[in-house]
Design a protein around this motif. Structure first.
Motif, PDB file in Angstrom:
ATOM      1  N   GLN A   3       2.162  24.002  -3.885  1.00 36.07           N
ATOM      2  CA  GLN A   3       3.441  24.547  -3.254  1.00 36.07           C
ATOM      3  C   GLN A   3       3.530  24.408  -1.962  1.00 36.07           C
ATOM      4  N   HIS A   4       2.442  25.012  -1.501  1.00 34.82           N
ATOM      5  CA  HIS A   4       2.173  25.120   0.089  1.00 34.82           C
ATOM      6  C   HIS A   4       2.233  23.819   0.651  1.00 34.82           C
ATOM      7  N   GLU A   5       1.593  22.663   0.047  1.00 32.23           N
ATOM      8  CA  GLU A   5       1.827  21.213   0.835  1.00 32.23           C
ATOM      9  C   GLU A   5       3.276  20.914   0.509  1.00 32.23           C
ATOM     10  N   GLN A   6       3.936  21.180  -0.554  1.00 34.67           N
ATOM     11  CA  GLN A   6       5.297  20.632  -0.766  1.00 34.67           C
ATOM     12  C   GLN A   6       6.337  21.477   0.167  1.00 34.67           C
ATOM     13  N   GLN A   7       6.035  22.710   0.437  1.00 34.23           N
ATOM     14  CA  GLN A   7       6.717  23.481   1.458  1.00 34.23           C
ATOM     15  C   GLN A   7       6.595  22.659   2.692  1.00 34.23           C
ATOM     16  N   HIS A   8       5.521  22.495   3.182  1.00 33.62           N
ATOM     17  CA  HIS A   8       5.138  21.802   4.713  1.00 33.62           C
ATOM     18  C   HIS A   8       5.904  20.448   4.707  1.00 33.62           C
ATOM     19  N   ASP A   9       5.962  19.755   3.263  1.00 35.04           N
ATOM     20  CA  ASP A   9       6.464  18.419   3.338  1.00 35.04           C
ATOM     21  C   ASP A   9       8.081  18.492   3.719  1.00 35.04           C
ATOM     22  N   GLU A  10       8.579  19.599   2.987  1.00 28.74           N
ATOM     23  CA  GLU A  10      10.165  19.903   3.365  1.00 28.74           C
ATOM     24  C   GLU A  10      10.037  20.162   4.716  1.00 28.74           C
ATOM     25  N   THR A  11       9.319  20.875   5.571  1.00 33.68           N
ATOM     26  CA  THR A  11       9.583  21.273   6.719  1.00 33.68           C
ATOM     27  C   THR A  11       9.316  19.947   7.530  1.00 33.68           C
ATOM     28  N   MET A  12       8.245  19.104   7.268  1.00 34.29           N
ATOM     29  CA  MET A  12       8.176  17.728   8.045  1.00 34.29           C
ATOM     30  C   MET A  12       9.319  16.887   7.858  1.00 34.29           C
TER      31      MET A  12
ATOM     32  N   ALA B 229      -2.921  18.428   9.431  1.00 31.49           N
ATOM     33  CA  ALA B 229      -4.163  19.001   9.291  1.00 31.49           C
ATOM     34  C   ALA B 229      -4.143  20.476   8.816  1.00 31.49           C
ATOM     35  N   HIS B 230      -2.811  21.237   9.010  1.00 31.64           N
ATOM     36  CA  HIS B 230      -2.671  22.553   8.500  1.00 31.64           C
ATOM     37  C   HIS B 230      -2.778  22.719   6.939  1.00 31.64           C
ATOM     38  N   ILE B 231      -2.201  21.536   6.426  1.00 31.50           N
ATOM     39  CA  ILE B 231      -2.393  21.484   4.703  1.00 31.50           C
ATOM     40  C   ILE B 231      -3.796  21.342   4.504  1.00 31.50           C
TER      41      ILE B 231
ATOM     42  N   ARG C 195      12.145  32.497  -3.809  1.00 34.71           N
ATOM     43  CA  ARG C 195      12.772  33.218  -2.778  1.00 34.71           C
ATOM     44  C   ARG C 195      12.285  32.526  -1.585  1.00 34.71           C
ATOM     45  N   ASN C 196      13.265  32.102  -0.683  1.00 33.62           N
ATOM     46  CA  ASN C 196      12.933  31.560   0.761  1.00 33.62           C
ATOM     47  C   ASN C 196      13.608  32.363   1.575  1.00 33.62           C
ATOM     48  N   TRP C 197      13.184  32.379   2.784  1.00 31.35           N
ATOM     49  CA  TRP C 197      14.092  33.194   4.125  1.00 31.35           C
ATOM     50  C   TRP C 197      13.811  32.574   5.220  1.00 31.35           C
ATOM     51  N   ASP C 198      14.803  32.927   6.225  1.00 28.28           N
ATOM     52  CA  ASP C 198      14.643  32.391   7.632  1.00 28.28           C
ATOM     53  C   ASP C 198      15.542  33.032   8.554  1.00 28.28           C
TER      54      ASP C 198
ATOM     55  N   PRO D 213      -1.934  36.080  -2.902  1.00 28.99           N
ATOM     56  CA  PRO D 213      -3.518  36.739  -2.383  1.00 28.99           C
ATOM     57  C   PRO D 213      -3.710  36.856  -1.079  1.00 28.99           C
ATOM     58  N   TYR D 214      -2.615  36.681  -0.210  1.00 24.83           N
ATOM     59  CA  TYR D 214      -2.631  36.796   1.210  1.00 24.83           C
ATOM     60  C   TYR D 214      -1.458  37.702   1.800  1.00 24.83           C
ATOM     61  N   ARG D 215      -1.719  38.585   2.801  1.00 30.52           N
ATOM     62  CA  ARG D 215      -0.514  39.201   3.373  1.00 30.52           C
ATOM     63  C   ARG D 215       0.436  38.244   4.227  1.00 30.52           C
ATOM     64  N   GLU D 216      -0.104  37.188   4.892  1.00 32.83           N
ATOM     65  CA  GLU D 216       0.898  36.465   5.465  1.00 32.83           C
ATOM     66  C   GLU D 216       1.812  35.411   4.997  1.00 32.83           C
ATOM     67  N   TYR D 217       1.660  35.346   3.532  1.00 32.98           N
ATOM     68  CA  TYR D 217       2.612  34.562   2.823  1.00 32.98           C
ATOM     69  C   TYR D 217       3.933  35.201   3.045  1.00 32.98           C
ATOM     70  N   SER D 218       4.252  36.467   2.541  1.00 35.08           N
ATOM     71  CA  SER D 218       5.532  37.195   2.539  1.00 35.08           C
ATOM     72  C   SER D 218       5.381  38.480   3.332  1.00 35.08           C
TER      73      SER D 218
END
Ligand code: AVJ
Ligand code: FE
Length: 456
Positions: free
Chosen positions: A143-152, A52-54, A428-431, A390-395
């Motif tokens: 890209q956002h949806e695919q990043q969550h797919d990798e997380t899933m 649902a977040h997607i 760039r990815n980070w964790d 376009p939003y601070r919370e991405y990076s």
């Protein structure tokens, strides 16, 4: 005809959105409602939350912002705001049941495609608004949806129970894999780091800037399971000399002895791993997977080497010394073709080290993109001239406050679970340095002497 949906110069927003949705549904249709709403690890959201977040992000950016249309479900913004509720608290929230979530995603998508259609006919608006220019916001949401797919997919790997996912094994290593040089030389001098022109690059990849580096020797391929086993067998986990002090403390507290998902068979002493619900011998020729930054850092010190900095990694992955140009991929600007990199969840594991010769960098380094994310030595910090967009919370919220220590290390290159739309040499990815559930391995490097240049 060849599928050009991912090419930088032929942007096809509808195709990449549809590809992401097929993957999202495949990752969630294979489990029943109870499994979708359960928490398989405190590190992860229930899969139903990601689902649902997607849709909620797509509603916010494509329907409301790009389309200027009224909200469909403003009441969902709080529930699916990643900053409002930590992952561990999400199962207790009044989340949408899976069928309701799927219906919501479909309704949002229908409107998003209408918005895309309307904007496609208005070239002037596209040019003026950086959110719409060359389809940026549609690329961002794909890209956002695919990043969550990798997380899933990482949640699937953490889940216990009978397997529900399958994929063909990767092709065997090419015949020259066994005779590749252990390391390749990346020449010294300036290169362009980051990008100001890639239309779908995210804010943390911008702007392009010149970085000057001394020459260095880089592992031709990622560190393999066989090499990592030698580190284990030679007592690497029990010798504080190899470990960062924080890593040593963490190793002791958590009792780390091997990569996550590995078990040693008591009778034979052989290593086995659990992979998406199946137990199998650890394949010696594959890149090591599911190690944290502290383990990668300790291995490198044990081997008399070090992790590459983020700048070194990017130079190896895109700088062409013949032309002085930065390319989108190690092999050039086009692709990726299936023979160039292990991306897009075609397989559920990395290919053997030395695979994908067609994807080699000018230095001869292989598998810089795909197969396993690679830990780098670097903290996640902004490039000079960074502007949140376009939003601070991405990076931006993940960068350290002035004077404060960073909580994140940078990973580069993407894994077998990364879709091509979310993978390029500047990405760039980070964790956190303790995380092991992500599809991460590493390679090592060492300084070169100036006299090494000109010698292969
Ligand atoms: C870039 C992979 C660290 O999953 O936390 C997803 C991507 N940002 N939704 C993450 C992201 C917002 C992000 N990483
Ligand atoms: Fe998200």
């Amino acid at each position: 005809p060849r599928d050009r949906a991912h090419d930088a110069d032929v942007l096809a927003p509808q195709a990449v959105l549809e590809a992401a949705r097929r993957r999202t549904l495949a990752l969630t249709d294979c489990l029943d409602d109870d499994e979708l709403m359960a928490q398989h690890s405190p590190l992860m959201s229930p899969l139903g939350w990601d689902l649902a977040h997607i849709g909620n992000q797509e509603e916010i950016w494509l329907v409301r912002r790009a389309g200027g249309r009224p909200a469909l479900r403003p009441d969902l913004d709080d529930l699916y705001d990643a900053f409002r509720h930590p992952r561990a608290d999400r199962p207790a929230l009044p989340l949408l049941r899976p069928d309701r979530a799927r219906r919501y995603l479909g309704e949002v998508r229908e409107q998003a495609l209408e918005v895309l259609d309307a904007i496609s006919g208005r070239a002037a608006d596209q040019e003026q608004d950086p959110l719409l220019r060359r389809g940026f916001v549609f690329g961002m949401i794909a890209q956002h949806e695919q990043q969550h797919d990798e997380t899933m997919l990482a949640t699937h790997q953490l889940r216990s129970g009978p397997p529900v996912l399958d994929a063909p094994p990767p092709p065997p290593a090419p015949s020259d894999a066994a005779t590749l040089p252990a390391e390749v030389l990346v020449p010294g001098g300036p290169f362009t780091m980051g990008t100001s022109t890639d239309p779908w690059a995210l804010d943390n990849e911008r702007p392009a800037h010149t970085v000057e580096l001394p020459p260095f020797w880089l592992d031709t391929v990622p560190v393999t399971n066989a090499a990592y086993q030698r580190f284990i067998e030679e007592g690497g986990y029990h010798d504080a000399r190899w470990w960062h002090p924080d890593g040593w403390e963490h190793r002791r507290r958590e009792g780390l002895e091997a990569p996550r998902f590995w078990r040693r068979d008591g009778a034979s002493g052989s290593w086995y791993r659990r992979r998406f619900g199946r137990v199998e011998p650890v394949p010696p020729e594959q890149p090591v997977l599911h190690v944290c930054w502290y383990e990668a850092d300790a291995y490198a010190r044990w081997a008399g080497r070090r992790l590459p900095t983020e700048a070194e990694w990017e130079k190896a992955a895109r700088h062409d010394p013949a032309t002085g140009r930065g390319t989108r991929y190690p092999w050039g600007d086009d692709g990726p073709e299936p023979g160039q990199a292990g991306l897009g969840q075609r397989h559920l594991q990395p290919a053997p080290a030395g695979s994908y010769p067609a994807g080699a960098a000018p230095s001869g380094a292989r598998q810089l993109l795909g197969d396993v994310w690679e830990w780098t030595a670097s903290d996640f910090t902004p490039y000079p001239g960074f502007a949140a967009f376009p939003y601070r919370e991405y990076s931006e919220v993940f960068f350290p406050a002035p004077g404060a220590a960073s909580a994140y290390k940078v990973l580069r290159g993407g894994s077998f679970a990364t879709d091509p739309v979310a993978c390029r040499s500047t990405f760039r990815n980070w964790d956190h340095p303790v995380r092991r559930q992500i599809f991460a391995g590493f390679r090592t490097c060492r300084d070169a002497a100036p006299a090494d240049e000109g010698r292969p």
